[in-house]
Design an enzyme around this catalytic site. Structure first.
Site, PDB file in Angstrom:
ATOM      1  N   ASP A 113       2.156  11.298  -0.022  1.00 53.35           N
ATOM      2  CA  ASP A 113       2.225   9.879   0.316  1.00 53.35           C
ATOM      3  C   ASP A 113       0.829   9.279   0.188  1.00 53.35           C
ATOM      4  O   ASP A 113      -0.107   9.929  -0.290  1.00 53.35           O
ATOM      5  CB  ASP A 113       2.811   9.685   1.717  1.00 53.35           C
ATOM      6  N   ALA A 114       0.657   8.059   0.621  1.00 53.75           N
ATOM      7  CA  ALA A 114      -0.626   7.362   0.491  1.00 53.75           C
ATOM      8  C   ALA A 114      -1.754   8.060   1.247  1.00 53.75           C
ATOM      9  O   ALA A 114      -2.922   7.909   0.903  1.00 53.75           O
ATOM     10  CB  ALA A 114      -0.490   5.919   0.971  1.00 53.75           C
TER      11      ALA A 114
END
Length: 139
Positions: A19-20
């Site tokens: 994810d980020a």
């Protein structure tokens, strides 16, 4: 590494798996586990497409429980373990773990799961007895 009822599959965490924040997205652990089960079946000499075409049989996930203990991160080297816990008439219960490989052959447990797969007929999607050739290898 393969044993009849256990298989260890190495996985490298790529940027696309995260994810980020650079942490593996929760659903990707399930993908890693699916790959380990598929590769285990392949090492036993069974391709899923061949099972479907020749025996009208496929394995589907019927249920799972998963516990996320620690996060995997970008570029981690993981080991995904698939071990058969129980063999039923039409089902297999896998105990699966994901470990991070560390230095000096150390390992850190990241994720544990129980995954029940059921053998189903490709035409009806009703459960069917696990093909004899597979069952004989496992017992």
């Amino acid at each position: 590494m393969t044993y009849l009822n256990e298989f260890i599959f190495p996985v490298r965490v790529y940027y696309e798996d995260t994810d980020a924040g650079g942490v593996v997205y929760h659903a990707n652990y399930l993908r890693f586990m699916e790959r380990a089960r598929t590769e285990w079946l392949r090492t036993l000499g069974f391709e899923q497409d061949t099972l479907a075409q020749e025996l009208n049989a496929v394995f589907v996930v019927a249920g799972l429980e998963i516990a996320y203990r620690k996060p995997a991160r970008f570029n981690d080297a993981l080991l995904v373990d698939a071990k058969i816990d129980t063999i039923g008439r039409a089902s297999l219960l896998f105990k699966q773990e994901i470990w991070r490989e560390g230095r000096n052959n150390s390992r850190e447990l990241l994720t544990t799961a129980s995954v029940k797969v059921v053998c189903v007929n490709t035409g009806t999607f009703r459960s069917m007895t696990i093909p004899t050739a597979i069952r004989e290898l496992l017992q």
